[in-house]
Write a protein that holds these residues in place. Structure first.
Motif, mmCIF file in Angstrom:
data_model
loop_
_atom_site.group_PDB
_atom_site.id
_atom_site.type_symbol
_atom_site.label_atom_id
_atom_site.label_comp_id
_atom_site.label_asym_id
_atom_site.label_seq_id
_atom_site.Cartn_x
_atom_site.Cartn_y
_atom_site.Cartn_z
ATOM 1 N N ALA A 127 -10.097 6.795 -9.125
ATOM 2 C CA ALA A 127 -9.228 7.866 -9.136
ATOM 3 C C ALA A 127 -7.770 7.414 -8.544
ATOM 4 O O ALA A 127 -6.749 7.808 -9.265
ATOM 5 C CB ALA A 127 -9.810 9.075 -8.426
ATOM 6 N N PHE A 128 -7.535 6.734 -7.489
ATOM 7 C CA PHE A 128 -6.393 6.133 -7.029
ATOM 8 C C PHE A 128 -5.824 5.272 -7.920
ATOM 9 O O PHE A 128 -4.342 5.290 -8.164
ATOM 10 C CB PHE A 128 -6.725 5.572 -5.603
ATOM 11 N N LEU A 129 -6.447 4.360 -8.691
ATOM 12 C CA LEU A 129 -5.867 3.481 -9.845
ATOM 13 C C LEU A 129 -5.403 4.269 -10.959
ATOM 14 O O LEU A 129 -4.511 3.706 -11.542
ATOM 15 C CB LEU A 129 -6.879 2.299 -9.751
ATOM 16 N N LEU A 130 -6.206 5.122 -11.456
ATOM 17 C CA LEU A 130 -5.925 5.802 -12.961
ATOM 18 C C LEU A 130 -5.170 6.943 -12.551
ATOM 19 O O LEU A 130 -4.507 7.330 -13.578
ATOM 20 C CB LEU A 130 -7.208 6.176 -13.515
ATOM 21 N N THR A 131 -4.701 7.429 -11.487
ATOM 22 C CA THR A 131 -3.826 8.530 -11.309
ATOM 23 C C THR A 131 -2.895 8.064 -10.335
ATOM 24 O O THR A 131 -2.474 7.110 -10.024
ATOM 25 C CB THR A 131 -4.573 9.549 -10.712
ATOM 26 N N SER A 132 -1.801 9.034 -10.074
ATOM 27 C CA SER A 132 -0.570 8.828 -9.468
ATOM 28 C C SER A 132 -0.630 9.354 -7.981
ATOM 29 O O SER A 132 0.128 9.418 -7.186
ATOM 30 C CB SER A 132 0.561 9.698 -10.083
ATOM 31 N N VAL A 133 -1.897 9.572 -7.499
ATOM 32 C CA VAL A 133 -2.129 10.089 -6.173
ATOM 33 C C VAL A 133 -1.615 9.129 -5.176
ATOM 34 O O VAL A 133 -0.693 9.397 -4.229
ATOM 35 C CB VAL A 133 -3.582 10.170 -5.747
ATOM 36 N N LEU A 134 -1.962 7.700 -5.168
ATOM 37 C CA LEU A 134 -1.545 6.814 -4.255
ATOM 38 C C LEU A 134 -0.057 6.706 -4.364
ATOM 39 O O LEU A 134 0.595 6.620 -3.164
ATOM 40 C CB LEU A 134 -2.146 5.611 -4.552
ATOM 41 N N SER A 135 0.684 6.567 -5.511
ATOM 42 C CA SER A 135 1.891 6.434 -5.316
ATOM 43 C C SER A 135 2.773 7.550 -4.932
ATOM 44 O O SER A 135 3.748 7.649 -4.309
ATOM 45 C CB SER A 135 2.526 6.191 -6.809
ATOM 46 N N VAL A 136 2.286 8.954 -5.401
ATOM 47 C CA VAL A 136 2.823 10.155 -4.738
ATOM 48 C C VAL A 136 2.895 10.131 -3.207
ATOM 49 O O VAL A 136 3.742 10.517 -2.400
ATOM 50 C CB VAL A 136 2.213 11.293 -5.269
ATOM 51 N N LEU A 137 1.564 9.845 -2.661
ATOM 52 C CA LEU A 137 1.539 9.712 -0.991
ATOM 53 C C LEU A 137 2.404 8.685 -0.490
ATOM 54 O O LEU A 137 3.118 9.058 0.487
ATOM 55 C CB LEU A 137 0.218 9.618 -0.838
ATOM 56 N N SER A 138 2.361 7.604 -1.184
ATOM 57 C CA SER A 138 3.328 6.482 -0.432
ATOM 58 C C SER A 138 4.994 6.851 -0.710
ATOM 59 O O SER A 138 5.359 6.616 0.477
ATOM 60 C CB SER A 138 3.001 5.362 -1.505
ATOM 61 N N TRP A 139 5.238 7.389 -1.645
ATOM 62 C CA TRP A 139 6.722 7.522 -1.754
ATOM 63 C C TRP A 139 7.012 8.895 -0.713
ATOM 64 O O TRP A 139 8.024 8.704 -0.211
ATOM 65 C CB TRP A 139 7.246 8.106 -3.104
ATOM 66 N N ALA A 140 6.423 9.714 -0.732
ATOM 67 C CA ALA A 140 6.244 11.024 0.160
ATOM 68 C C ALA A 140 6.498 10.454 1.647
ATOM 69 O O ALA A 140 7.159 10.826 2.256
ATOM 70 C CB ALA A 140 5.184 12.073 -0.029
ATOM 71 N N LEU A 141 5.480 9.442 2.060
ATOM 72 C CA LEU A 141 5.556 8.924 3.137
ATOM 73 C C LEU A 141 6.609 8.269 3.654
ATOM 74 O O LEU A 141 7.433 8.367 4.702
ATOM 75 C CB LEU A 141 4.188 8.382 3.553
#
Length: 218
Positions: free
Chosen positions: A149-163
């Motif tokens: 889910a983290f690799l195929l969606t934008s969850v990780l990038s969204v959390l990283s940029w927001a942090l």
């Protein structure tokens, strides 16, 4: 001529006994975790500093050196710890709200971990399509599902940029805010407790409540 008697076939009207996934939503461990977390958040926010101190324009000037900026950031974070964490959390929340797919995926992942593993009663195995999954199989499936889910969606990038955006805001503010007018010596013990220690207490309480269920899975 008499017609032969018709043979009747037995028809079962009983419902199918196919097992469904058994997920106990309101387990004692989950209720204890939610209660402890809400109490910890309420207590943490009660120690936040007045917001007007955070944006007092008369207390801002440019630092003379990198070491002075780092010292300011350290002192301001010690004093405005709850405010800074609130700002970072707000940036994360706004980022997720602006990306509803990432928000939905993250909530689904968190719910899966909570309900299918951490707070699932030990005497209630996970059964899907008449297939019973052991705790190790459930753990492996959840890990693989989370990574995919983290690799195929934008969850990780969204959390990283927001942090990163939240940390940049905190560092910029902390380096330009002059901390000399803050009562750091008196407030240090309260600030040292901080938001993270409250969450740590909530996690330890939940772990104690879920202890018997987790031990039985080892």
């Amino acid at each position: 001529m008499a017609s032969p008697p018709h043979s009747s076939l037995p028809i079962s009207n009983q419902p199918s006994t196919q097992s469904q996934p058994s997920i106990a939503i309101a387990t004692p461990a989950l209720r204890a975790f939610i209660t402890r977390l809400s109490d910890s958040l309420r207590l943490a926010f009660s120690h936040r500093r007045p917001w007007y101190e955070l944006i007092d324009r008369s207390a801002f000037n440019r630092p003379d050196s990198v070491s002075e900026a780092a010292s300011r950031v350290r002192k301001n974070f010690s004093y405005f710890r709850i405010n800074y964490l609130t700002l970072i959390g707000s940036v994360l929340a706004l980022s997720l709200i602006s990306h509803p797919i990432a928000l939905f995926v993250l909530l689904f992942i968190l719910s899966s971990w909570l309900f299918l593993y951490f707070f699932r009663p030990s005497d209630s195995p996970l059964i899907i399509f008449n297939r019973q999954f052991s705790d190790r199989e459930t753990l492996g499936i959840l890990i693989v599902f989370t990574l995919v889910a983290f690799l195929l969606t934008s969850v990780l990038s969204v959390l990283s940029w927001a942090l990163m955006v939240g940390l940049v805001i905190v560092c910029v503010h902390g380096s330009f805010r002059v901390p000399e007018d803050l009562f750091l010596d008196d407030q240090e013990p309260v600030a040292g407790a901080g938001f993270l220690s409250y969450l740590g207490g909530a996690a330890s309480s939940a772990a104690a409540a879920a202890g018997p269920a987790m031990v039985s899975r080892v």
